[in-house]
Design a protein around this motif. Structure first.
Motif, PDB file in Angstrom:
ATOM      1  N   ARG A  79      48.672  63.097  -2.647  1.00  8.88           N
ATOM      2  CA  ARG A  79      48.921  62.484  -3.946  1.00  8.88           C
ATOM      3  C   ARG A  79      48.137  63.207  -5.035  1.00  8.88           C
ATOM      4  NH1 ARG A  79      46.771  59.337  -7.627  1.00  8.88           N
ATOM      5  NH2 ARG A  79      48.060  57.887  -8.775  1.00  8.88           N
ATOM      6  N   ASN A  80      46.858  63.410  -4.792  1.00 10.04           N
ATOM      7  CA  ASN A  80      46.010  64.078  -5.788  1.00 10.04           C
ATOM      8  C   ASN A  80      46.462  65.520  -6.035  1.00 10.04           C
ATOM      9  OD1 ASN A  80      44.503  61.763  -6.130  1.00 10.04           O
ATOM     10  ND2 ASN A  80      42.914  62.394  -4.687  1.00 10.04           N
ATOM     11  N   LYS A  83      49.781  65.457  -7.968  1.00  7.68           N
ATOM     12  CA  LYS A  83      49.539  65.052  -9.355  1.00  7.68           C
ATOM     13  C   LYS A  83      49.009  66.230 -10.177  1.00  7.68           C
ATOM     14  CE  LYS A  83      47.058  61.535 -11.985  1.00  7.68           C
ATOM     15  NZ  LYS A  83      46.167  60.366 -11.888  1.00  7.68           N
ATOM     16  N   PHE A 113      57.347  62.388  -6.824  1.00  7.95           N
ATOM     17  CA  PHE A 113      56.015  61.793  -6.966  1.00  7.95           C
ATOM     18  C   PHE A 113      56.132  60.297  -7.220  1.00  7.95           C
ATOM     19  CE2 PHE A 113      52.174  60.520  -9.157  1.00  7.95           C
ATOM     20  CZ  PHE A 113      51.187  61.106  -8.381  1.00  7.95           C
ATOM     21  N   TYR A 118      54.979  62.584  -1.605  1.00  9.13           N
ATOM     22  CA  TYR A 118      54.073  63.586  -2.169  1.00  9.13           C
ATOM     23  C   TYR A 118      54.288  64.984  -1.605  1.00  9.13           C
ATOM     24  CZ  TYR A 118      51.981  59.256  -3.734  1.00  9.13           C
ATOM     25  OH  TYR A 118      51.792  58.024  -4.292  1.00  9.13           O
TER      26      TYR A 118
END
Length: 138
Positions: A79-80, A83, A113, A118
């Protein structure tokens, strides 16, 4: 001759080098070299038929891990990373306005997203990045 100044080209190269380093962790370039041309025609036909990449299911994080702790760790990591990569490609596509043809690829990454896919978002971000990079070399 390029439409960009020497300073812009230098800044662009630095940004692209940073993005190359980010994407290298996933081995996407190696995957592309193995299957790139084989699927290019299929992708074009799917796009022409209005069947977008979002129509296909992808493996969930839970299916890729052995336990809940691993799933949480992998999920947060992806996810990070997604992003960060998406934020960068959004900034790049906005900066290089002549690359507006790449915007649909950026939108696909954002949609993945948003759907919490992801890994697929990272892959779509990479496709958008390659489009932007190719567009700026013209």
């Amino acid at each position: 001759m390029s439409d960009y100044t020497a300073a812009e080209l230098q800044e662009m190269e630095a940004e692209f080098a940073a993005m190359d380093a980010e994407f290298s962790e996933f081995g996407l370039e190696e995957m592309d070299s193995e299957v790139g041309e084989a699927f290019a025609e299929l992708d074009a036909e799917l796009d022409a038929a209005g069947i977008g990449a979002m129509d296909f299911d992808s493996m969930s994080i839970g299916e890729m891990t052995d336990n809940d702790y691993d799933a949480q760790f992998v999920g947060k990591f992806l996810r990070n990373k997604a992003k960060k990569l998406i934020a960068t490609i959004v900034r790049l596509v906005k900066r290089y306005s002549k690359c507006k043809k790449c915007l649909p690829k950026v939108l696909i990454a954002v949609r993945y997203f948003k759907a919490k896919k992801y890994g697929s978002a990272i892959r779509a971000a990479y496709d958008a990045y390659k489009c932007i990079r190719a567009c700026t070399k013209k």
